[in-house]
Design an enzyme around this catalytic site. Structure first.
Site, PDB file in Angstrom:
ATOM      1  N   LYS A  97      31.385  54.740  42.523  1.00  0.00           N
ATOM      2  CA  LYS A  97      32.095  55.909  41.988  1.00  0.00           C
ATOM      3  C   LYS A  97      31.115  57.050  41.725  1.00  0.00           C
ATOM      4  O   LYS A  97      31.392  58.210  42.028  1.00  0.00           O
ATOM      5  CB  LYS A  97      32.859  55.523  40.716  1.00  0.00           C
ATOM      6  CG  LYS A  97      34.072  54.641  41.017  1.00  0.00           C
ATOM      7  CD  LYS A  97      34.608  53.909  39.804  1.00  0.00           C
ATOM      8  CE  LYS A  97      35.673  52.908  40.219  1.00  0.00           C
ATOM      9  NZ  LYS A  97      36.078  51.981  39.145  1.00  0.00           N
TER      10      LYS A  97
ATOM     11  N   GLN B  23      34.928  51.119  32.770  1.00  0.00           N
ATOM     12  CA  GLN B  23      35.077  50.109  33.830  1.00  0.00           C
ATOM     13  C   GLN B  23      35.703  48.833  33.271  1.00  0.00           C
ATOM     14  O   GLN B  23      35.254  48.287  32.274  1.00  0.00           O
ATOM     15  CB  GLN B  23      33.704  49.816  34.471  1.00  0.00           C
ATOM     16  CG  GLN B  23      33.760  48.859  35.645  1.00  0.00           C
ATOM     17  CD  GLN B  23      34.590  49.380  36.830  1.00  0.00           C
ATOM     18  OE1 GLN B  23      34.529  50.548  37.176  1.00  0.00           O
ATOM     19  NE2 GLN B  23      35.368  48.505  37.435  1.00  0.00           N
TER      20      GLN B  23
ATOM     21  N   ASP C  16      41.617  57.895  34.913  1.00  0.00           N
ATOM     22  CA  ASP C  16      41.919  56.609  35.550  1.00  0.00           C
ATOM     23  C   ASP C  16      43.271  56.056  35.079  1.00  0.00           C
ATOM     24  O   ASP C  16      43.649  54.938  35.434  1.00  0.00           O
ATOM     25  CB  ASP C  16      40.790  55.614  35.250  1.00  0.00           C
ATOM     26  CG  ASP C  16      40.745  54.467  36.258  1.00  0.00           C
ATOM     27  OD1 ASP C  16      41.241  54.653  37.391  1.00  0.00           O
ATOM     28  OD2 ASP C  16      40.229  53.392  35.915  1.00  0.00           O
TER      29      ASP C  16
END
Ligand code: NAP
Length: 287
Positions: A54, A98, A121
């Site tokens: 990413k 994450q 996200d």
């Protein structure tokens, strides 16, 4: 031979990134570089790889990436304090924690500490609710990528019998909601579902989000079905048995080079939108 479509994730991802370039330049003219902060807790090698990928994708497109790597024994409170600090940091436009975090951490509390406008996200409870109600925040990136691929290839969703296998908060549930909002007729399956094979065999569209390599078999597939494989497992394989399923499918995503690259492109897109939204007074554009 029938006309079959391999849904090319790299092509879709490149298309998204090309469209972003001019927006990034426009921000750059005002001295703004969209910045994604990634938080990695612990040393899980797969998570490290995802975060690195990413970060690299950000760099390649001219976005900034701020990597925060925390020890695995950090407490939920300390993690949340760090997230709050990033929420206040005007240079940071998007925050990605994450998943998964170590089991002693309250992941839901940590996710929900992310400010809604920086939740690129789509992991917050609020973000999920807004996605369900079609209010414009950021959906989770993989569900957004799936819809993006469907739209890029002009695949029709309306009234289609669509089966989502998996119901996780970041993938199965939100993608089911998004497909429903686009007038698909959606069935959600999970580990307690009975006669899964029978349900899948009636689907016009199958979305696999199970986390088990080659779980969806070729003889479950209806002739002409569209198959979207969101899975990504050890050995670079998806949740769908691609070779078998391809025989009956009218369109199918490969793994790798299917949903994966589009997911990263959507994360970049959300970060650019977040930067535009948070600096709209400076750049003088209407979002
Ligand atoms: P997850 O949280 O482990 O959820 C898996 C889901 O599959 C659960 O809802 C589970 O049901 C269901 N399931 C498990 N065994 C099943 C069975 N035998 N029959 C039917 N359903 C079953 O996984 P996830 O985070 O959603 O990820 C799913 C896959 O997508 C993984 O391969 C992951 O690597 C991949 N992924 C890819 C991307 C990308 O960028 N391409 C991003 C995120 C995830 P229960 O709810 O009943 O347990």
């Amino acid at each position: 031979m029938k006309n079959q479509l391999i849904l090319d994730g790299k092509k879709v991802a490149n298309h998204i990134k090309e469209l972003l370039s001019s927006r990034i330049n426009k921000l750059g003219e005002k001295g703004i570089t969209p910045c994604l902060a990634t938080i990695l807790v612990g040393d899980d090698p797969a998570s490290e790889t995802y975060v690195r990928m990413k970060g690299n994708a950000c760099k390649k497109l001219g976005l900034e990436s701020l990597k925060v790597h925390l020890p695995s024994n950090i407490t939920t409170e300390d993690l949340i304090a760090l997230i709050h600090k990033l929420n206040r940091d005007e240079k940071v436009h998007g925050i990605l924690l994450q998943h998964p975090v170590p089991s002693h951490i309250d992941e839901r509390l940590a996710f929900d500490a992310i400010a809604l406008e920086k939740d690129v996200d789509g992991v917050t409870t609020n973000g999920f609710g807004q996605t369900a109600f079609q209010l414009g925040t950021f959906p989770s990136c993989t569900p957004a990528a799936i819809l993006e691929m469907i739209d890029y290839y002009n695949l029709n969703l309306e009234g289609k019998n669509t089966v989502v296998v998996g119901r996780s908060p970041i993938l199965g549930k939100p993608v089911a909601m998004m497909l429903l909002n686009r007038n698909a007729t959606v069935t959600i399956c999970h580990s307690k579902t009975k006669q899964l094979e029978d349900i899948v065999s009636k689907a016009d569209i199958v979305v696999a989000a199970v986390g088990k390599p080659h779980f969806i078999k070729g003889d479950w597939i209806k002739e002409g079905a569209v198959i979207i494989d969101a899975g990504y497992n050890k050995g670079n394989v998806g949740d769908v048995d691609f070779i078998q399923c391809k025989v009956r499918a009218s369109a199918i995503t490969p793994v790798p080079a299917g949903v994966g690259p589009v997911t990263i492109a959507m994360l970049l897109k959300h970060t650019v939108i977040a930067a535009e939204t948070q600096t709209r007074n400076l750049i003088g554009i209407t979002i």
